[in-house]
Write an enzyme that holds these catalytic residues in place. Structure first.
Site, short mmCIF file in Angstrom:
data_model
loop_
_atom_site.label_atom_id
_atom_site.label_comp_id
_atom_site.label_asym_id
_atom_site.label_seq_id
_atom_site.Cartn_x
_atom_site.Cartn_y
_atom_site.Cartn_z
N PRO A 163 -2.86 6.19 9.12
CG PRO A 163 -4.89 7.31 8.95
CD PRO A 163 -3.47 7.51 9.37
CD GLU A 164 -0.44 0.33 7.52
OE1 GLU A 164 -0.14 -0.40 6.56
OE2 GLU A 164 0.01 0.15 8.67
CE LYS A 166 1.38 4.66 4.55
NZ LYS A 166 2.31 4.68 5.68
NE ARG A 212 6.40 4.84 10.18
CZ ARG A 212 5.79 4.68 9.01
NH1 ARG A 212 6.41 5.01 7.87
NH2 ARG A 212 4.57 4.19 8.94
#
Length: 288
Positions: free
Chosen positions: A2-3, A51, A251
């Site tokens: 989740p951002e 985050k 990533r």
């Protein structure tokens, strides 16, 4: 993972449910916290920091959590809480007489004196959705990063809250290649991509469906994120996905070679099927 906008919305939901109320249920299933009992304390506030989630109590304790890849906090009525307490993936439960906050599959859970929160989140750069947001500081951090702009945006020490979704979308909308060295961007380009990311997160935090296109219909939400193997909405070139970042901390990055300065150096150029296809290279990439 989740951002920042999703974590902000989670904090907002927990704050509305718990703030001002006395804790009557406390079940923390991390070994280091197994004996901590928060019952009798009152929630002062629940806030996000990038985050990270910070749950502050009037006892002077902050419960810190990070969702990592699969974690979530649910808010349930007390009558429904017992069935959630029986779940093997429950990691934390903090409840009042009105609501229970239930942390499932949490990647990290800590308790520290509120005055010591900096030991957990002090390394973070300015929070795009926080009261400490400071564009000049964020730009200076990125400018001093000896890496690509895509990796620099994902480094929470530079600015906090951006993940692969908003990094990919912000760079596409700014027509900047993710593998461009951050130090090579002129001031206008660097400010444009950061301002774009800030705008996207700020707009998205008020909606359950994250969208950069303006549409929240399924399949229409994004320009490049999770769209590898599909045509670019702008130029028709096939969207691609490749790895970005330092070894050991890579990533995924989605991008359009036609709009963003060609193939990335980590992209071998082989055909990629759309995510979710039953075969082909593209199906080996998991949605971040």
């Amino acid at each position: 993972m989740p951002e920042g906008d999703t974590v902000w919305r989670t904090a907002h939901r927990l704050h509305r449910a718990l703030s001002g109320a006395e804790v009557v249920l406390c079940d923390l299933r991390f070994p280091s916290l197994a004996t901590l009992d928060l019952r009798g304390a009152h929630t002062l506030e629940v806030v996000s920091r990038g985050k990270h989630l910070l749950h502050r109590f009037d006892s002077g304790v902050t419960l810190h959590s990070h969702l990592k890849m699969e974690g979530q906090w649910r808010v349930e009525a007390p009558i429904d809480t017992p069935r959630w307490l029986r779940r093997d993936d429950l990691r934390a439960a903090v409840g009042t007489t009105s609501w229970s906050a239930l942390g499932l599959r949490l990647g990290q859970l800590d308790a520290v004196p509120t005055s010591a929160e900096g030991t957990l989140v002090g390394h973070l750069g300015p929070d795009l959705l926080g009261p400490d947001w400071d564009l000049p500081v964020a730009l200076a951090n990125l400018r001093g990063s000896a890496t690509t702009i895509g990796a620099a945006l994902l480094d929470q020490r530079n600015l906090a809250g951006i993940g692969t979704l908003w990094a990919s979308e912000s760079l596409f909308l700014s027509r900047i290649g993710p593998w461009t060295p951050a130090a090579d961007l002129d001031d206008a380009d660097l400010e444009r991509v950061v301002t774009r990311a800030h705008t996207l997160l700020d707009q998205s935090r008020h909606h359950a469906v994250q969208s950069s296109t303006g549409s929240r219909r399924k399949g229409e939400e994004h320009y490049v994120h999770a769209r590898s193997g599909r045509p670019c909405r702008r130029c028709g070139t096939t969207i691609r996905v490749a790895m970005i970042g330092p070894a050991g901390r890579e990533r995924t990055m989605f991008y359009c070679p036609g709009c963003q300065q060609g193939l990335g150096p980590t992209d071998d150029g082989r055909p990629q099927r759309p995510l979710g296809s039953s075969s082909g290279r593209g199906s080996s990439y998991r949605r971040p």
